[in-house]
Design a protein around this motif. Structure first.
Motif, PDB file in Angstrom:
ATOM      1  N   ASN A 100       0.838  -1.191   0.000  1.00  0.00           N
ATOM      2  CA  ASN A 100       0.000   0.000   0.000  1.00  0.00           C
ATOM      3  C   ASN A 100       0.876   1.245   0.000  1.00  0.00           C
ATOM      4  O   ASN A 100       2.097   1.170   0.180  1.00  0.00           O
ATOM      5  N   ARG A 156      -1.457  11.399  -7.101  1.00  0.00           N
ATOM      6  CA  ARG A 156      -2.113  10.178  -6.619  1.00  0.00           C
ATOM      7  C   ARG A 156      -2.130   9.109  -7.720  1.00  0.00           C
ATOM      8  O   ARG A 156      -1.840   7.935  -7.467  1.00  0.00           O
ATOM      9  N   GLN A 190      -0.384   5.435  -7.538  1.00  0.00           N
ATOM     10  CA  GLN A 190      -1.167   4.213  -7.727  1.00  0.00           C
ATOM     11  C   GLN A 190      -0.601   3.387  -8.881  1.00  0.00           C
ATOM     12  O   GLN A 190      -0.560   2.152  -8.815  1.00  0.00           O
TER      13      GLN A 190
END
Length: 266
Positions: free
Chosen positions: A2, A117, A121
């Motif tokens: 993560n 972001r 990702q």
């Protein structure tokens, strides 16, 4: 893996900009940060502990961001570390080597947090370190891909990305001429090619595949940093199936290959 488990290096000479970037990363959930104002110190730290991603400015006190990523790609232990450029630089001679070296994204200053972001990702997907199989791996494992690019660094990045998607059958060619030779004896489900190459460039490769090969209908995905509209229009006219800009992210690759090979809608 993560965002909170990523080790992220930030290489930025401006104290203010380092703070802005670090705060944006923390706001997105990144907890492990190393901050540097020079490339040399960052490289030394990388060799002690390999980061998951490096975010760098273009103009550093001791070298450029281009030189930094080049040094990383020369080091076997750092070859596959994802690189993200954060810069207001727009000059082709600085940005093209960054694109060819397999940067996962090039963000402007000031950058949009949604863009950051998305880049993070994409890094998580590219790393593909979870125990689960890559998405659609069973569907893609028998897909035969010919990867054509004169940049060894770019080929390495794209090959790893394709493998992370579950593609196991992958043959590489260093230019269009070699690709055409390979296609005389092998068939493919997809050709992924650069545009700017010596001998036979991407446009000529597409034209010869469509008009003079035994595989005129094979999908051809062009991944290029070319910005000239007339050249891009000529590539479209030659019969390319899709064009994608470098840097080429995991999500984009997945969607385009599903559309071109698996006949899925985007």
């Amino acid at each position: 893996m993560n965002l909170d488990s990523l080790l992220v290096q930030v290489v930025e000479p401006s104290r203010v900009q380092r703070h802005i970037i670090a705060e944006a990363l923390r706001g997105l959930g990144v907890q492990h940060l190393e901050l540097f104002d020079q490339a040399g110190a960052a490289l030394a730290a990388m060799r002690r502990e390999t980061p998951d991603i490096v975010l760098s400015s273009m103009h550093l006190p001791d070298m450029t961001g281009t030189e930094l990523v080049t040094e990383m790609r020369r080091d076997a232990s750092l070859t596959d570390v994802t690189f993200l450029l954060v810069s207001s630089e727009t000059h082709y001679r600085f940005l093209e080597p960054i694109r060819q070296a397999g940067a996962i994204a090039i963000l402007p200053k000031p950058f949009d947090r949604d863009e950051l972001r998305t880049a993070l990702q994409s890094t998580l997907l590219y790393l593909n370190e979870s125990d689960s199989e890559p998405p659609d791996s069973e569907e893609l494992e028998h897909v035969r891909v010919l990867l054509v690019d004169d940049s060894a660094l770019s080929r390495r990045y794209l090959a790893q990305l394709l493998r992370n998607l579950g593609i196991a059958s992958l043959i590489e060619a260093q230019d269009g001429a070699e690709a055409l030779q390979i296609m005389q004896s092998s068939t493919f489900d997809l050709v992924v090619t650069d545009y700017n190459m010596p001998y036979v460039d991407g446009e000529e490769l597409v034209t010869r595949i469509r008009q003079n090969s035994d595989q005129p209908a094979v999908p051809v995905l062009m991944v290029t940093s070319e910005q000239n509209r007339s050249r891009l229009a000529a590539i479209q006219s030659a019969g390319v199936s899709a064009i994608c800009s470098k840097p080429f992210g995991y999500d984009t690759a997945k969607q385009l290959i599903q559309q071109l090979v698996l006949d899925r809608d985007l």
